[in-house]
Design a protein around this motif. Structure first.
Motif, PDB file in Angstrom:
ATOM      1  N   HIS A  52      -3.464  22.238  -7.410  1.00  0.00           N
ATOM      2  CA  HIS A  52      -2.927  20.867  -7.502  1.00  0.00           C
ATOM      3  C   HIS A  52      -3.843  19.980  -8.339  1.00  0.00           C
ATOM      4  CE1 HIS A  52      -1.006  17.117  -6.525  1.00  0.00           C
ATOM      5  NE2 HIS A  52      -2.121  16.651  -5.977  1.00  0.00           N
ATOM      6  N   GLY A  53      -5.133  20.032  -8.020  1.00  0.00           N
ATOM      7  CA  GLY A  53      -6.110  19.185  -8.715  1.00  0.00           C
ATOM      8  C   GLY A  53      -6.218  19.510 -10.197  1.00  0.00           C
ATOM      9  N   GLY A  54      -5.965  20.777 -10.515  1.00  0.00           N
ATOM     10  CA  GLY A  54      -6.088  21.210 -11.915  1.00  0.00           C
ATOM     11  C   GLY A  54      -4.794  21.106 -12.688  1.00  0.00           C
ATOM     12  N   SER A  55      -3.730  20.682 -12.040  1.00  0.00           N
ATOM     13  CA  SER A  55      -2.422  20.666 -12.720  1.00  0.00           C
ATOM     14  C   SER A  55      -2.337  19.558 -13.772  1.00  0.00           C
ATOM     15  CB  SER A  55      -1.307  20.456 -11.689  1.00  0.00           C
ATOM     16  OG  SER A  55      -1.341  19.108 -11.212  1.00  0.00           O
ATOM     17  N   LYS A  56      -1.528  19.820 -14.763  1.00  0.00           N
ATOM     18  CA  LYS A  56      -1.288  18.848 -15.848  1.00  0.00           C
ATOM     19  C   LYS A  56      -0.800  17.527 -15.263  1.00  0.00           C
ATOM     20  CE  LYS A  56       2.649  19.521 -18.156  1.00  0.00           C
ATOM     21  NZ  LYS A  56       3.326  18.258 -17.806  1.00  0.00           N
ATOM     22  N   ASP A  57       0.102  17.650 -14.303  1.00  0.00           N
ATOM     23  CA  ASP A  57       0.738  16.447 -13.740  1.00  0.00           C
ATOM     24  C   ASP A  57      -0.258  15.584 -12.967  1.00  0.00           C
ATOM     25  OD1 ASP A  57       2.915  18.901 -13.544  1.00  0.00           O
ATOM     26  OD2 ASP A  57       3.664  16.992 -14.374  1.00  0.00           O
ATOM     27  N   PHE A  58      -1.141  16.251 -12.230  1.00  0.00           N
ATOM     28  CA  PHE A  58      -2.114  15.464 -11.449  1.00  0.00           C
ATOM     29  C   PHE A  58      -3.105  14.779 -12.386  1.00  0.00           C
ATOM     30  CE2 PHE A  58      -4.109  14.108  -7.670  1.00  0.00           C
ATOM     31  CZ  PHE A  58      -5.481  14.130  -7.876  1.00  0.00           C
ATOM     32  N   LYS A  59      -3.464  15.507 -13.460  1.00  0.00           N
ATOM     33  CA  LYS A  59      -4.381  14.900 -14.443  1.00  0.00           C
ATOM     34  C   LYS A  59      -3.731  13.706 -15.119  1.00  0.00           C
ATOM     35  CE  LYS A  59      -7.261  18.926 -15.135  1.00  0.00           C
ATOM     36  NZ  LYS A  59      -7.386  20.216 -15.846  1.00  0.00           N
ATOM     37  N   THR A  95       0.843  -1.193   0.000  1.00  0.00           N
ATOM     38  CA  THR A  95       0.000   0.000   0.000  1.00  0.00           C
ATOM     39  C   THR A  95       0.883   1.249   0.000  1.00  0.00           C
ATOM     40  OG1 THR A  95      -1.778  -1.133   1.219  1.00  0.00           O
ATOM     41  CG2 THR A  95      -1.706   1.274   1.387  1.00  0.00           C
ATOM     42  N   PHE A  96       0.424   2.276  -0.702  1.00  0.00           N
ATOM     43  CA  PHE A  96       1.113   3.572  -0.659  1.00  0.00           C
ATOM     44  C   PHE A  96       0.252   4.546   0.134  1.00  0.00           C
ATOM     45  CE2 PHE A  96       4.658   3.315  -3.661  1.00  0.00           C
ATOM     46  CZ  PHE A  96       4.389   2.108  -4.281  1.00  0.00           C
ATOM     47  N   VAL A  97       0.907   5.399   0.920  1.00  0.00           N
ATOM     48  CA  VAL A  97       0.182   6.428   1.662  1.00  0.00           C
ATOM     49  C   VAL A  97       0.820   7.768   1.328  1.00  0.00           C
ATOM     50  CG1 VAL A  97      -0.514   7.276   3.926  1.00  0.00           C
ATOM     51  CG2 VAL A  97      -0.339   4.807   3.535  1.00  0.00           C
ATOM     52  N   MET A  98       0.000   8.660   0.760  1.00  0.00           N
ATOM     53  CA  MET A  98       0.470  10.018   0.455  1.00  0.00           C
ATOM     54  C   MET A  98       0.128  10.913   1.642  1.00  0.00           C
ATOM     55  SD  MET A  98       1.773   9.859  -2.555  1.00  0.00           S
ATOM     56  CE  MET A  98       1.965  11.639  -2.798  1.00  0.00           C
ATOM     57  N   LEU A  99       1.146  11.604   2.139  1.00  0.00           N
ATOM     58  CA  LEU A  99       0.918  12.591   3.206  1.00  0.00           C
ATOM     59  C   LEU A  99       1.068  13.966   2.569  1.00  0.00           C
ATOM     60  CD1 LEU A  99       2.937  10.967   6.143  1.00  0.00           C
ATOM     61  CD2 LEU A  99       0.512  10.699   5.575  1.00  0.00           C
ATOM     62  N   GLU A 100      -0.046  14.698   2.563  1.00  0.00           N
ATOM     63  CA  GLU A 100      -0.071  15.976   1.841  1.00  0.00           C
ATOM     64  C   GLU A 100      -0.590  17.084   2.763  1.00  0.00           C
ATOM     65  OE1 GLU A 100      -2.481  15.403  -1.713  1.00  0.00           O
ATOM     66  OE2 GLU A 100      -1.783  13.318  -1.895  1.00  0.00           O
ATOM     67  N   THR A 101      -0.090  18.305   2.531  1.00  0.00           N
ATOM     68  CA  THR A 101      -0.595  19.466   3.267  1.00  0.00           C
ATOM     69  C   THR A 101      -0.742  20.624   2.294  1.00  0.00           C
ATOM     70  OG1 THR A 101       0.534  18.762   5.301  1.00  0.00           O
ATOM     71  CG2 THR A 101      -0.131  21.074   5.183  1.00  0.00           C
ATOM     72  N   TYR A 102      -1.873  21.310   2.359  1.00  0.00           N
ATOM     73  CA  TYR A 102      -2.131  22.431   1.456  1.00  0.00           C
ATOM     74  C   TYR A 102      -2.305  23.716   2.247  1.00  0.00           C
ATOM     75  CZ  TYR A 102      -2.553  18.773  -1.918  1.00  0.00           C
ATOM     76  OH  TYR A 102      -2.248  17.688  -2.709  1.00  0.00           O
ATOM     77  N   LYS A 103      -1.702  24.775   1.721  1.00  0.00           N
ATOM     78  CA  LYS A 103      -1.718  26.060   2.422  1.00  0.00           C
ATOM     79  C   LYS A 103      -3.171  26.556   2.532  1.00  0.00           C
ATOM     80  CE  LYS A 103       0.206  30.610   1.616  1.00  0.00           C
ATOM     81  NZ  LYS A 103      -0.200  31.138   0.325  1.00  0.00           N
ATOM     82  N   ASP A 104      -3.934  26.369   1.459  1.00  0.00           N
ATOM     83  CA  ASP A 104      -5.317  26.846   1.425  1.00  0.00           C
ATOM     84  C   ASP A 104      -6.077  26.151   0.294  1.00  0.00           C
ATOM     85  OD1 ASP A 104      -4.267  28.040  -0.897  1.00  0.00           O
ATOM     86  OD2 ASP A 104      -3.753  29.860   0.208  1.00  0.00           O
ATOM     87  N   GLN A 105      -7.353  26.496   0.172  1.00  0.00           N
ATOM     88  CA  GLN A 105      -8.191  25.845  -0.851  1.00  0.00           C
ATOM     89  C   GLN A 105      -7.653  26.112  -2.258  1.00  0.00           C
ATOM     90  OE1 GLN A 105     -10.700  23.788  -0.792  1.00  0.00           O
ATOM     91  NE2 GLN A 105     -11.046  23.727   1.420  1.00  0.00           N
ATOM     92  N   ALA A 106      -7.137  27.341  -2.470  1.00  0.00           N
ATOM     93  CA  ALA A 106      -6.632  27.688  -3.803  1.00  0.00           C
ATOM     94  C   ALA A 106      -5.455  26.776  -4.176  1.00  0.00           C
ATOM     95  CB  ALA A 106      -6.192  29.155  -3.814  1.00  0.00           C
ATOM     96  N   SER A 107      -4.648  26.440  -3.170  1.00  0.00           N
ATOM     97  CA  SER A 107      -3.492  25.571  -3.454  1.00  0.00           C
ATOM     98  C   SER A 107      -3.959  24.166  -3.816  1.00  0.00           C
ATOM     99  CB  SER A 107      -2.588  25.517  -2.216  1.00  0.00           C
ATOM    100  OG  SER A 107      -2.141  26.817  -1.878  1.00  0.00           O
ATOM    101  N   LEU A 108      -4.995  23.689  -3.139  1.00  0.00           N
ATOM    102  CA  LEU A 108      -5.526  22.361  -3.485  1.00  0.00           C
ATOM    103  C   LEU A 108      -6.138  22.388  -4.883  1.00  0.00           C
ATOM    104  CD1 LEU A 108      -6.252  19.431  -2.844  1.00  0.00           C
ATOM    105  CD2 LEU A 108      -8.324  20.270  -1.692  1.00  0.00           C
ATOM    106  N   LYS A 109      -6.809  23.479  -5.189  1.00  0.00           N
ATOM    107  CA  LYS A 109      -7.427  23.606  -6.517  1.00  0.00           C
ATOM    108  C   LYS A 109      -6.342  23.607  -7.606  1.00  0.00           C
ATOM    109  CE  LYS A 109     -11.294  25.995  -8.645  1.00  0.00           C
ATOM    110  NZ  LYS A 109     -11.575  27.366  -9.115  1.00  0.00           N
TER     111      LYS A 109
END
Lengths: 107, 107
Positions: free
Chosen positions: A70-77, A54-68
């Protein structure tokens, strides 16, 4: 939701697919580190036992805009597309979490 | 196994039992912090959404002896007994993990 906030993602590869999943996560992590100033933590953790670790990603985002961002990035897609290569034994589990007790480090 | 090493434990309470589970984990964490010098990280993370939030324990042990001390402690045994109070929707998932990529913090 208080900011910054954490996300813990649990990823379960199919047997024999762990190395491919690790490669994808590490590639994504390099791009995140280079391009996403608001992604304060993006750590890839791999189970050290078994042939379907199993892999576990530990992530922290400064704010909602940063998560957005990330989610919209080419790499995540790209990661999302690649995961559809029949790599996962179950859908990725994404948990919005908060530390509620204990301690992060004694060092 | 290289030392120190990490353990990530995933705990899924039954609906309505999350507060009891949190209370138990936080009590254990206080004892761990006070009594276990080799437990370098013991952090209680709670999912912030839903009525049956998942808990993720992030733990780090200096060496095998430290893990053994933790497993043999009065507090950990009490936690094990308490968890048998029909609190969990599934057995606790204990993953021995290693960071293989990404980054722990940009701060």
């Amino acid at each position: 939701m208080p900011e910054p906030f954490d996300i813990i993602a649990v990823i379960e590869p199919k047997p024999g697919k762990a190395n491919r999943v690790e490669e994808l996560l590490k590639t994504t992590a390099k791009a995140v580190q280079a391009n996403e100033p608001g992604t304060l933590r993006y750590q890839v953790n791999r189970e050290t036992k078994g042939d379907a670790p199993t892999f576990v990603m530990l992530e922290t985002y400064k704010d909602q805009a940063s998560l957005k961002a990330h989610g919209g990035s080419k790499d995540f897609k790209e990661l999302g597309r690649a995961f559809k290569e029949d790599l996962l034994a179950a859908p990725m589990k994404v948990l919005f979490t908060k530390a509620v007790g204990g301690y992060a480090s004694k060092l």
